[in-house]
Enzyme design. Structure first.
Site, PDB file in Angstrom:
ATOM      1  N   CYS A   1       0.829  -1.205   0.000  1.00  0.00           N
ATOM      2  CA  CYS A   1       0.000   0.000   0.000  1.00  0.00           C
ATOM      3  C   CYS A   1       0.867   1.261   0.000  1.00  0.00           C
ATOM      4  O   CYS A   1       1.554   1.553   0.982  1.00  0.00           O
ATOM      5  CB  CYS A   1      -0.919  -0.017   1.217  1.00  0.00           C
ATOM      6  SG  CYS A   1      -1.808   1.505   1.507  1.00  0.00           S
TER       7      CYS A   1
ATOM      8  N   CYS B   1      -0.070   3.880   2.690  1.00  0.00           N
ATOM      9  CA  CYS B   1       0.365   3.401   4.014  1.00  0.00           C
ATOM     10  C   CYS B   1       1.833   3.736   4.250  1.00  0.00           C
ATOM     11  O   CYS B   1       2.219   4.179   5.330  1.00  0.00           O
ATOM     12  CB  CYS B   1       0.152   1.895   4.134  1.00  0.00           C
ATOM     13  SG  CYS B   1      -1.547   1.359   3.960  1.00  0.00           S
TER      14      CYS B   1
END
Length: 176
Positions: A99, A102
């Site tokens: 991600c 993230c």
């Protein structure tokens, strides 16, 4: 074949990084693979090649931090139960290695962990085996997702890498 490609990318990485972005006239040509020696690892070794290590960021620093990386589904269940039973101020940060948002928000999360030392932040990788049903029960459908617990109950949730929303939620819930 995949390992050969990764190995070749590792060899080319310094050259590719030195190339100027947007210029195609200086693109290197690779006419021969005679100098190419694949790095073979046992099939049980699932770690990335060392050339990717500069891109991986340690989530917790060597200084005092209240960031905890959750290592398994069982430990996640135990920590969640502990946070609820002991009514601890806690944040569960649901993330994934793949991600991009993230990874982008992780330095800010580390900064928050130093700013609010009384709040424990648990980093949970959603791709861990055994977490599927638990994540469904908690309604974790995208990452990053942050669950804020106060007095043992879920007080708030932030979905996405929204720095301002995270900052205001932290101030609202945990400001002393």
């Amino acid at each position: 074949m995949f390992r050969r490609v990764i190995s070749r990318l590792c060899q080319l990485r310094p050259l590719l990084l030195s190339q100027r972005v947007g210029t195609f006239s200086s693109t290197p040509s690779f006419s021969s693979y005679s100098d190419f020696t694949p790095v073979l690892r046992p099939s049980s070794d699932r770690q990335l090649s060392p050339c990717f290590t500069p891109f991986s960021r340690s989530f917790a620093s060597s200084s005092s931090s209240n960031l905890v990386i959750v290592g398994s589904a069982d430990s996640f269940k135990t920590l969640l139960q502990k946070a609820q039973d002991e009514k601890l101020p806690t944040i569960f940060y649901f993330t994934a290695a793949w991600c991009g948002p993230c990874r982008a928000i992780s330095p800010f999360i580390e900064q928050l962990s130093h700013q609010y030392p009384n709040v424990t932040i648990y980093k949970v990788d959603i791709d861990q085996e055994g977490l599927g049903t638990v994540l469904n029960d908690l309604k974790i459908y995208s990452v990053p997702t942050f669950h804020f617990l106060k007095n043992g109950d879920k007080a708030s949730e932030v979905v996405g890498a929204d720095v301002e929303q995270l900052r205001s939620t932290m101030e609202d819930l945990y400001q002393e």
